[in-house]
Design an enzyme around this catalytic site. Sequence first.
Site, PDB file in Angstrom:
ATOM      1  N   GLU A 165       0.799  -1.235   0.000  1.00 58.70           N
ATOM      2  CA  GLU A 165       0.000   0.000   0.000  1.00 58.70           C
ATOM      3  C   GLU A 165       0.827   1.277   0.000  1.00 58.70           C
ATOM      4  OE1 GLU A 165      -3.212  -0.096   2.835  1.00 58.70           O
ATOM      5  OE2 GLU A 165      -4.170  -1.761   1.777  1.00 58.70           O
ATOM      6  N   GLU A 366      -5.281  -8.521   0.190  1.00 60.79           N
ATOM      7  CA  GLU A 366      -6.030  -8.175   1.402  1.00 60.79           C
ATOM      8  C   GLU A 366      -7.470  -7.889   1.026  1.00 60.79           C
ATOM      9  OE1 GLU A 366      -4.558  -5.250   4.243  1.00 60.79           O
ATOM     10  OE2 GLU A 366      -2.498  -5.774   3.703  1.00 60.79           O
TER      11      GLU A 366
HETATM   12  C1  BG6 Z   1      -4.600  -2.296   5.009  1.00 63.99           C
HETATM   13  C2  BG6 Z   1      -3.247  -2.534   5.615  1.00 63.99           C
HETATM   14  O1  BG6 Z   1      -4.668  -0.974   4.619  1.00 63.99           O
HETATM   15  O2  BG6 Z   1      -5.721  -2.415   5.821  1.00 63.99           O
HETATM   16  C3  BG6 Z   1      -3.246  -3.366   6.894  1.00 63.99           C
HETATM   17  O3  BG6 Z   1      -2.370  -3.093   4.670  1.00 63.99           O
HETATM   18  C4  BG6 Z   1      -4.423  -2.952   7.742  1.00 63.99           C
HETATM   19  O4  BG6 Z   1      -2.013  -3.199   7.515  1.00 63.99           O
HETATM   20  C5  BG6 Z   1      -5.700  -3.221   6.978  1.00 63.99           C
HETATM   21  O5  BG6 Z   1      -4.445  -3.561   9.008  1.00 63.99           O
HETATM   22  C6  BG6 Z   1      -6.969  -2.901   7.760  1.00 63.99           C
HETATM   23  O6  BG6 Z   1      -6.935  -1.580   8.203  1.00 63.99           O
HETATM   24  P1  BG6 Z   1      -7.139  -1.197   9.734  1.00 63.99           P
HETATM   25  O7  BG6 Z   1      -6.846   0.243   9.806  1.00 63.99           O
HETATM   26  O8  BG6 Z   1      -8.519  -1.543  10.080  1.00 63.99           O
HETATM   27  O9  BG6 Z   1      -6.119  -2.025  10.487  1.00 63.99           O
END
Ligand code: BG6
Length: 468
Positions: A165, A366
């Site tokens: 990201e 993800e």
């Molecule tokens: C992504 C990241 O943006 O979202 C992760 O790569 C992150 O590191 C995930 O944990 C979820 O976001 P958040 O802010 O809910 O942890």
Amino acid sequence: MYHKELKSFPTNFLWGASTSAYQIEGAWNEDGKGPSTQDMLVAPENTTDFKIASDHYHHMEEDVKLLAGMGLKAYRFSISWSRILPQGRGEVNEKGLDFYNRLINELIKYKIEPIVTMFHFDLPWALAQEGGWSNRSIIEDFKNYAKVLFENYGDRVKYWLTINEQNNMILYGDLLGTATTNSLQERYQQNHHMLLSQAEAMILCHKMLLNAKIGPAPNIANVYPSSSKPEDMVAAENWTALRNWLYLDASVRGIYNPTIWSYLKDRDALPRVEEGDMETLKAGNPDFIAFNYYKSTTVSAVGPGAPLKRDEIEKAKIITDPGFYQLEDNPNLEKTPFGWFIDPIGFRTTMRELYDRYHLPLIITENGIGLYDEVDEDGNVNDDARILYYQQHIKQIQEALTDGVEVFGYTPWSAIDLVSTREGIRKRYGFIYVNREDFDLLDMKRIPKKSYYWYKELIAQNKIPKSK
Ligand code: BG6
């Protein structure tokens, strides 16, 4: 488009799950690890820091066994740069090397394909002290770090992801704890250095590891205009170019996106590009595109000088941009308990658009939903909302596959509970519950959630289980 019949998932589809080092490992200063920028952050109020996280460093074998029990075909994790090179460069920490060697061997023992992210938000503190991504010398440091990784793990790791990201670090660095400057020019200078670091790593990977594949891992999501007004469509294209294409045009095609180049020029924020830089960007070629998808966004046009919307100022200071776009609500979508839009169909259009534009195989590295999971009195975690979220999103992968998009894997977030970027461990994402709270470490017991068994069934059948 409605298909009479949906294509099946390919038999070698990489069903996996994902984590990142600083959010799961803990052991922040053990066995010679140097601190990272994430270790040095002051956590938001009432929220845990990352120093112990899910204590995966000390539970690694147990965790991998549980992942194997789910039938995972792939596991995406990141390597902590400062565990390998405590100062970011120079002496290698053998114990750090050993930890990931053991992790990779353990995965292979269970026939789980390791997918390695080289950098996920946790810069060695020592490098940050020298300016971090603002300092051009980081390109050489990243290249050396990549060399250490390829030399030590390249015999077993086939899939490499460069920088997680990058776009969110540039756009939302304040939220992720990665921002070091408010200057727009400096941010895009950092972005330029990241692009060059990535290109060097891709070139090196192809030189050193003939069978390996490497790709970028930005957060990509489609953007809707809030109305059919042509001005809103321009705003949607602006935001798409700024959040998506700037990164991928450079990673895949080795060019700067023209809309963003003129936007940066207009705001006196152009990065300094040195002789040979564009050739380096062109020479670094990814084999696939990995991307993270959580939610779509909706925007409208907003004239220059217009007042900023209050919540936007607070949430995303630097990216608010009158004259370019303005974020809007989307009344057609539901939200998660943490206020994130849920948009499975937007996932399909994102895959289609990506494939149309770049013609490279895709892997989703993800995707997931943060929930306030709880253990009930029988010791179970019934995360039905997560099952529904996955069911809806995986269905859209199948739609996209049937549309003709080449997708070879899905590693949702997250394999096990871990500390979210800003909202502690109370915002849980895992298939496996970790018994700790933000400030009470309890016993760290691992408890497979209902979604664990659902995903296990899906992987075993290579199709979405029928709802019971
Ligand atoms: C992504 C990241 O943006 O979202 C992760 O790569 C992150 O590191 C995930 O944990 C979820 O976001 P958040 O802010 O809910 O942890």
